[in-house]
Scaffold this motif. Structure first.
Motif, PDB file in Angstrom:
ATOM      1  N   LYS A   7      28.934  -0.032  34.453  1.00  0.00           N
ATOM      2  CA  LYS A   7      30.033  -0.930  34.786  1.00  0.00           C
ATOM      3  C   LYS A   7      30.165  -2.001  33.695  1.00  0.00           C
ATOM      4  CE  LYS A   7      30.927   1.317  38.483  1.00  0.00           C
ATOM      5  NZ  LYS A   7      32.087   2.239  38.478  1.00  0.00           N
ATOM      6  N   ILE A   8      31.276  -1.953  32.990  1.00  0.00           N
ATOM      7  CA  ILE A   8      31.519  -2.858  31.876  1.00  0.00           C
ATOM      8  C   ILE A   8      32.582  -3.860  32.315  1.00  0.00           C
ATOM      9  CG2 ILE A   8      32.225  -3.016  29.454  1.00  0.00           C
ATOM     10  CD1 ILE A   8      31.440  -0.036  29.197  1.00  0.00           C
ATOM     11  N   PRO A   9      32.204  -5.097  32.608  1.00  0.00           N
ATOM     12  CA  PRO A   9      33.165  -6.065  33.149  1.00  0.00           C
ATOM     13  C   PRO A   9      34.404  -6.241  32.287  1.00  0.00           C
ATOM     14  CG  PRO A   9      30.937  -6.885  33.430  1.00  0.00           C
ATOM     15  CD  PRO A   9      30.828  -5.651  32.589  1.00  0.00           C
ATOM     16  N   TYR A  10      34.234  -6.301  30.965  1.00  0.00           N
ATOM     17  CA  TYR A  10      35.405  -6.487  30.102  1.00  0.00           C
ATOM     18  C   TYR A  10      36.397  -5.345  30.279  1.00  0.00           C
ATOM     19  CZ  TYR A  10      38.441  -6.724  26.066  1.00  0.00           C
ATOM     20  OH  TYR A  10      39.554  -6.758  25.260  1.00  0.00           O
ATOM     21  N   ALA A  11      35.907  -4.104  30.285  1.00  0.00           N
ATOM     22  CA  ALA A  11      36.793  -2.946  30.409  1.00  0.00           C
ATOM     23  C   ALA A  11      37.475  -2.926  31.777  1.00  0.00           C
ATOM     24  CB  ALA A  11      36.010  -1.663  30.184  1.00  0.00           C
TER      25      ALA A  11
ATOM     26  N   ASP B 108      38.109  -5.484  33.775  1.00  0.00           N
ATOM     27  CA  ASP B 108      39.092  -6.570  33.821  1.00  0.00           C
ATOM     28  C   ASP B 108      40.314  -6.240  32.975  1.00  0.00           C
ATOM     29  OD1 ASP B 108      39.798  -9.448  34.485  1.00  0.00           O
ATOM     30  OD2 ASP B 108      39.820  -9.526  32.287  1.00  0.00           O
ATOM     31  N   ARG B 109      40.079  -5.683  31.798  1.00  0.00           N
ATOM     32  CA  ARG B 109      41.178  -5.324  30.889  1.00  0.00           C
ATOM     33  C   ARG B 109      42.169  -4.386  31.551  1.00  0.00           C
ATOM     34  NH1 ARG B 109      45.168  -4.162  28.378  1.00  0.00           N
ATOM     35  NH2 ARG B 109      45.285  -2.956  26.457  1.00  0.00           N
ATOM     36  N   TYR B 110      41.680  -3.326  32.174  1.00  0.00           N
ATOM     37  CA  TYR B 110      42.584  -2.308  32.703  1.00  0.00           C
ATOM     38  C   TYR B 110      43.129  -2.671  34.080  1.00  0.00           C
ATOM     39  CZ  TYR B 110      41.489   0.375  28.604  1.00  0.00           C
ATOM     40  OH  TYR B 110      41.369   0.777  27.294  1.00  0.00           O
TER      41      TYR B 110
ATOM     42  N   ASN C 189      41.859   2.452  34.185  1.00  0.00           N
ATOM     43  CA  ASN C 189      41.452   1.654  35.345  1.00  0.00           C
ATOM     44  C   ASN C 189      40.570   2.499  36.262  1.00  0.00           C
ATOM     45  OD1 ASN C 189      41.484   0.467  37.990  1.00  0.00           O
ATOM     46  ND2 ASN C 189      43.355  -0.642  37.527  1.00  0.00           N
TER      47      ASN C 189
ATOM     48  N   ASN D 252      36.608   1.598  36.647  1.00  0.00           N
ATOM     49  CA  ASN D 252      36.390   1.021  37.965  1.00  0.00           C
ATOM     50  C   ASN D 252      35.598   1.944  38.883  1.00  0.00           C
ATOM     51  OD1 ASN D 252      36.870  -1.381  39.365  1.00  0.00           O
ATOM     52  ND2 ASN D 252      39.073  -1.222  39.136  1.00  0.00           N
TER      53      ASN D 252
ATOM     54  N   ARG E 199      43.923  -5.752  34.881  1.00  0.00           N
ATOM     55  CA  ARG E 199      44.980  -6.704  34.543  1.00  0.00           C
ATOM     56  C   ARG E 199      46.203  -5.999  33.950  1.00  0.00           C
ATOM     57  NH1 ARG E 199      43.592 -12.163  33.980  1.00  0.00           N
ATOM     58  NH2 ARG E 199      44.916 -12.355  32.152  1.00  0.00           N
TER      59      ARG E 199
END
Length: 232
Positions: A125-129, A131-133, A115, A119, A135
């Protein structure tokens, strides 16, 4: 008695929390990971994984030569056994502490660490990564919040499980987590923050390091550019 190889990261804070609680005499050996101190030969003799924290106990219980350890969870367990503190003596109590210590080492720490990376530190900046961490960090906060619903501390009495988890909750804002969403966790967090030993540990951190470890391209490469070729 204890030489603590330390920098001001969540894993480093775990050990100063324990040492301040017990009053064990110790000396901090600063390892500035943003400047590459973790690759110095003397440090690698203690921590072959080139990570902090690491420790040398110059008065081990067996009376033998100084004993060195790396990995924060292993250090906490060793110190608990050395002092007879912050680890229950009963089978069930010990098992409870150990499972939550390993939960932190295998879950909360690595997931919150990713995270932080995606972040805060990643240049792309990779949105999927992200969001994944974010969450998954939130899920883990939820697990801990549920565990604390009927007890003051993670395994009832204050233990090395709490010391392992607390420093990873300190940067909750950077992890995009709101403690008000986790009322039991927040109550636990505030209780540990108020402990005199916690205050002393974090005051020492402020004296040792006032700058972020990643503040230029050189430090970024040191921390995030390692691969098999860096192991010599």
């Amino acid at each position: 008695m204890i030489d603590l190889y330390y920098w001001t990261t969540p894993n480093g804070h775990k050990i100063t929390l324990f040492l301040e609680e017990t009053g064990l005499p110790y000396t901090i050996v600063p390892i500035n990971i943003g400047k590459g101190d973790q690759f110095q030969p003397d440090f690698l003799k203690v921590s072959p994984n080139n990570r902090i924290p690491a420790m040398v106990d110059r008065a081990p219980a067996d009376g033998g030569e100084p004993l060195s350890l790396f990995e924060s969870g292993a250090i906490l367990l060793y110190l608990a056994e050395k002092t007879g503190q912050f680890m229950p003596s009963t089978l069930r109590g010990r098992s409870d502490v150990l499972q939550w210590l390993f939960w932190q080492m295998g879950g909360l720490g690595p997931m919150a660490g990713q995270n932080h990376h995606f972040n805060t530190y990643a240049q792309e900046k990779i949105p999927y990564a992200i969001d994944r961490y974010v969450r998954e960090t939130g899920r883990l906060y939820g697990v801990l919040n549920k565990q604390l619903a009927d007890r003051e501390f993670i395994a009832h009495d204050y233990s090395i499980a709490d010391m392992a988890c607390y420093p990873w909750i300190v940067p909750h804002e950077r992890q995009d987590q709101n403690l008000n969403d986790f009322p039991h966790l927040k109550r636990w967090f505030d209780a540990i923050a108020a402990r005199p030993a916690t205050r002393r540990a974090y005051e020492k951190a402020e004296q040792i390091n006032t700058q972020p470890s990643v503040n230029d391209e050189a430090s970024r490469k040191l921390l995030f550019g390692q691969d098999a070729s860096t192991i010599k």
